[in-house]
Design a protein around this motif. Structure first.
Motif, PDB file in Angstrom:
ATOM      1  N   PHE A 107      26.934  25.656  29.108  1.00  0.00           N
ATOM      2  CA  PHE A 107      25.830  26.033  28.234  1.00  0.00           C
ATOM      3  C   PHE A 107      24.722  26.742  29.021  1.00  0.00           C
ATOM      4  CE2 PHE A 107      21.834  24.874  25.985  1.00  0.00           C
ATOM      5  CZ  PHE A 107      22.079  25.524  24.792  1.00  0.00           C
ATOM      6  N   GLU A 108      24.385  26.190  30.180  1.00  0.00           N
ATOM      7  CA  GLU A 108      23.326  26.788  30.996  1.00  0.00           C
ATOM      8  C   GLU A 108      23.702  28.190  31.460  1.00  0.00           C
ATOM      9  OE1 GLU A 108      21.122  22.949  33.034  1.00  0.00           O
ATOM     10  OE2 GLU A 108      22.807  23.852  34.084  1.00  0.00           O
ATOM     11  N   HIS A 109      24.922  28.336  31.973  1.00  0.00           N
ATOM     12  CA  HIS A 109      25.307  29.597  32.614  1.00  0.00           C
ATOM     13  C   HIS A 109      25.849  30.648  31.643  1.00  0.00           C
ATOM     14  CE1 HIS A 109      24.418  28.667  36.780  1.00  0.00           C
ATOM     15  NE2 HIS A 109      24.697  27.421  36.441  1.00  0.00           N
ATOM     16  N   GLN A 117      19.926  34.602  36.154  1.00  0.00           N
ATOM     17  CA  GLN A 117      20.232  33.332  36.831  1.00  0.00           C
ATOM     18  C   GLN A 117      21.606  32.766  36.448  1.00  0.00           C
ATOM     19  OE1 GLN A 117      17.022  30.478  36.408  1.00  0.00           O
ATOM     20  NE2 GLN A 117      15.487  32.115  36.478  1.00  0.00           N
ATOM     21  N   ARG A 118      22.255  33.377  35.491  1.00  0.00           N
ATOM     22  CA  ARG A 118      23.563  32.875  35.063  1.00  0.00           C
ATOM     23  C   ARG A 118      24.631  33.234  36.080  1.00  0.00           C
ATOM     24  NH1 ARG A 118      23.354  34.850  28.715  1.00  0.00           N
ATOM     25  NH2 ARG A 118      21.373  33.806  28.230  1.00  0.00           N
ATOM     26  N   ASP A 119      25.586  32.316  36.231  1.00  0.00           N
ATOM     27  CA  ASP A 119      26.702  32.536  37.161  1.00  0.00           C
ATOM     28  C   ASP A 119      27.992  32.175  36.421  1.00  0.00           C
ATOM     29  OD1 ASP A 119      28.625  32.547  39.169  1.00  0.00           O
ATOM     30  OD2 ASP A 119      27.315  31.592  40.643  1.00  0.00           O
ATOM     31  N   GLU A 120      28.753  33.176  36.041  1.00  0.00           N
ATOM     32  CA  GLU A 120      29.976  32.948  35.280  1.00  0.00           C
ATOM     33  C   GLU A 120      30.997  32.134  36.078  1.00  0.00           C
ATOM     34  OE1 GLU A 120      32.697  33.012  32.075  1.00  0.00           O
ATOM     35  OE2 GLU A 120      30.526  33.114  32.242  1.00  0.00           O
ATOM     36  N   LYS A 121      30.944  32.206  37.399  1.00  0.00           N
ATOM     37  CA  LYS A 121      31.860  31.404  38.229  1.00  0.00           C
ATOM     38  C   LYS A 121      31.600  29.912  38.032  1.00  0.00           C
ATOM     39  CE  LYS A 121      32.590  34.857  41.849  1.00  0.00           C
ATOM     40  NZ  LYS A 121      32.330  35.227  43.253  1.00  0.00           N
ATOM     41  N   VAL A 122      30.337  29.552  37.900  1.00  0.00           N
ATOM     42  CA  VAL A 122      29.991  28.144  37.658  1.00  0.00           C
ATOM     43  C   VAL A 122      30.529  27.711  36.294  1.00  0.00           C
ATOM     44  CG1 VAL A 122      28.085  26.511  37.327  1.00  0.00           C
ATOM     45  CG2 VAL A 122      27.952  28.229  39.135  1.00  0.00           C
TER      46      VAL A 122
END
Length: 199
Positions: A107-109, A117-122
């Motif tokens: 949800f955050e990323h 600040q989003r990281d699709e890997k996370v």
């Protein structure tokens, strides 16, 4: 009268649902700013939900729900045996530790954080980590209609409330069809619909 602080669009939503399931009278108190001194006197963590049951103050949504089910609910919502209570604790804590953390990461990323600040890997790593616990849930539900057997309990409510985040992040649950069907059945309950219609 019981007071429940928080909106339906926060973790307070699951506690509003629990209160609605019991049929107990309660007052919902919307909190505009959780860091104001007057609210910090109620919940020093500065979070919602908080339950005030005639001076008994509880925070943490799962603790609130288990308390509400035990005090105000009847079987089958709150099972009549110690073994049933243990199963409710087990599944409720499982939902928080095995599932919710990963769903929040996605949800955050994918939605909540600013784009930079989003990281699709996370997010993808969290999706991968969810596969094992979701299989545990799906396998279990192939053997029983609900988590503790044939009837809906607070365990189902608590886990389904955690799993409801999957809708907002459009998580593909097609690999766990039994769990997906159970989730829709739980979320479709009239008490949840009433809770969701609140502010």
């Amino acid at each position: 009268m019981i007071k429940l602080y928080g909106s339906s669009m926060s973790r307070a939503g699951r506690s509003l649902w629990a209160l609605e399931e019991t049929g107990v009278k309660f007052e919902q108190v919307l909190v505009g700013e959780t860091r104001k001194p007057e609210y910090l006197k109620v919940n020093p963590n500065g979070h919602v939900p908080t339950l005030d049951d005639n001076g008994t103050i509880l925070w943490e949504s799962m603790a609130i729900n288990l308390y509400v089910a035990e005090k105000c609910g009847k079987a089958p919502l709150w099972p009549s045996t110690v073994e049933g209570h243990g199963a409710c604790y087990q599944w409720s804590l499982w939902g928080m530790t095995e599932v919710e953390t990963r769903l929040i990461e996605i949800f955050e990323h994918r939605i909540m954080l600013p784009a930079a600040q989003r990281d699709e890997k996370v997010a993808l790593a969290a999706v991968e980590k969810l596969k094992a616990p979701l299989k545990v849930l799906d396998d279990h539900l192939r053997k029983s209609e609900y988590l503790l057997g044939k009837e809906f309990t607070i365990a189902d409510l608590n886990v389904a409330s955690v799993m409801s985040i999957a809708r907002y992040i459009q998580l593909d649950l097609s690999s766990v069809p039994t769990a997906e069907k159970w989730l829709q059945k739980c979320l479709g309950r009239p008490a949840n619909q009433r809770a969701g219609a609140m502010k």
